[in-house]
Design an enzyme around this catalytic site. Sequence first.
Site, PDB file in Angstrom:
ATOM      1  N   LYS A  34       0.848  -1.203   0.000  1.00  0.00           N
ATOM      2  CA  LYS A  34       0.000   0.000   0.000  1.00  0.00           C
ATOM      3  C   LYS A  34       0.882   1.251   0.000  1.00  0.00           C
ATOM      4  O   LYS A  34       2.094   1.152   0.237  1.00  0.00           O
ATOM      5  CB  LYS A  34      -0.906  -0.028   1.230  1.00  0.00           C
ATOM      6  CG  LYS A  34      -0.140  -0.094   2.531  1.00  0.00           C
ATOM      7  CD  LYS A  34      -0.972  -0.684   3.659  1.00  0.00           C
ATOM      8  CE  LYS A  34      -0.265  -0.531   4.980  1.00  0.00           C
ATOM      9  NZ  LYS A  34      -0.793  -1.433   6.007  1.00  0.00           N
ATOM     10  N   TYR A 254      17.863  29.037   9.244  1.00  0.00           N
ATOM     11  CA  TYR A 254      16.655  29.715   9.716  1.00  0.00           C
ATOM     12  C   TYR A 254      16.539  29.645  11.227  1.00  0.00           C
ATOM     13  O   TYR A 254      16.741  28.583  11.829  1.00  0.00           O
ATOM     14  CB  TYR A 254      15.412  29.072   9.109  1.00  0.00           C
ATOM     15  CG  TYR A 254      15.197  29.387   7.653  1.00  0.00           C
ATOM     16  CD1 TYR A 254      15.036  30.698   7.216  1.00  0.00           C
ATOM     17  CD2 TYR A 254      15.134  28.361   6.711  1.00  0.00           C
ATOM     18  CE1 TYR A 254      14.827  30.986   5.868  1.00  0.00           C
ATOM     19  CE2 TYR A 254      14.915  28.639   5.368  1.00  0.00           C
ATOM     20  CZ  TYR A 254      14.763  29.950   4.952  1.00  0.00           C
ATOM     21  OH  TYR A 254      14.551  30.227   3.634  1.00  0.00           O
TER      22      TYR A 254
END
Length: 357
Positions: A34, A254
């Site tokens: 899946k 950042y």
Amino acid sequence: MERGLAIIDRAALAHNLSRVRQLAPGREVFAAVKADGYGHGAGVVAATLAAAGCDGFAVSSLDEALQLRWAGISQPIMTLSQPLGADVLAVMGEHDITPVVFERAHLTALAAYRGPTLGAWIKLDSGMHRLGFPAYEAEALSAAIHDMPSVTLAGCMTHLGCADDPSDPLTHHQLACFDEALAGIAVPRSIANSAGVIAWPASHGDRVRPGIMLYGSSPMVDRTSHDLDLAPVMHLSAPLISRRDLGAGEPIGYGASWHTPEPMPVGVIGIGYGDGYPRHAPSGTPVLIGDAIVPLVGRVSMDMITVDLRNAPHAAIGDRATLWGPGLPADDVAHAAGTIAYELFCRLTPRVRFEVQ
Ligand SMILES: *Cc1c(COP(=O)(O)O)cnc(C)c1O
């Protein structure tokens, strides 16, 4: 120069399937493919496993099942969480896809279904309380399916909630509950996911449904992929695109969430959360260049990460870093990032190039 590159190692897949066979000898193996083969590419994964003798495949939905059929997979395919209505059942009949029944409305649709005979699996809830009928209804459900003109009962299944922890009592409870529910019915049984295959022989039943172990990761809380002799199937790498030597006390990236503790080389690797590398991976998450761990430092950006090159001072621009794969288990990266390897694999974005080996 490739940016993010995921190499899929077919020999590793075949090896991991052989580990399933060793651990659960003589059982049918239905590989869970899946979510696009846990992000590895369902077509290539299923074709490789089919060639290695895998008996069938388990997917989530009818769409995923059809994609395998279109990719030329002719083995049996079962859907694990596909709601069953008239339209869905007609397509399942046409393409020989096995439904798993987990809601009462599905029974109504199955009773009304006419077409090529569908062999349905009943999903029983033995204690995880996610999908399935109460286990004590097994006999009544079996009788109901027996009366349907175009449906036969192919088997009964359940799913384990805590099999990754060998000391968790829930698994004993679930196995006993399932056994008791099926005491009066002679049908094929399926219980085991990877953790069941590895740690719970009593869960092997007639059909096992391993997923993550086929991709080379350990589902267990107490054992590594190395302990279990599982080989990584995905090698995710990206190039060093820049490097610099910084003085002590300099902020990186950042938010300036990390500062150099001493004069040191810092590298920039061309992969980020835009590729599916986890943005929440903290400073210290392992990255590999050659044989050296070069820990992530500072925040993950969309296109880049920054790493501490003190362990690989000679790393050159163009050198490839392993984000996970041989030498750096995805389980280790997942652990550092507070997630599981399943999620790392599934989250890669289309920007990562895939290559099959
Ligand atoms: C995904 C899934 C599996 C495979 O689980 P792994 O932990 O990856 O081995 C087995 N059974 C069901 C019902 C599943 O949803």
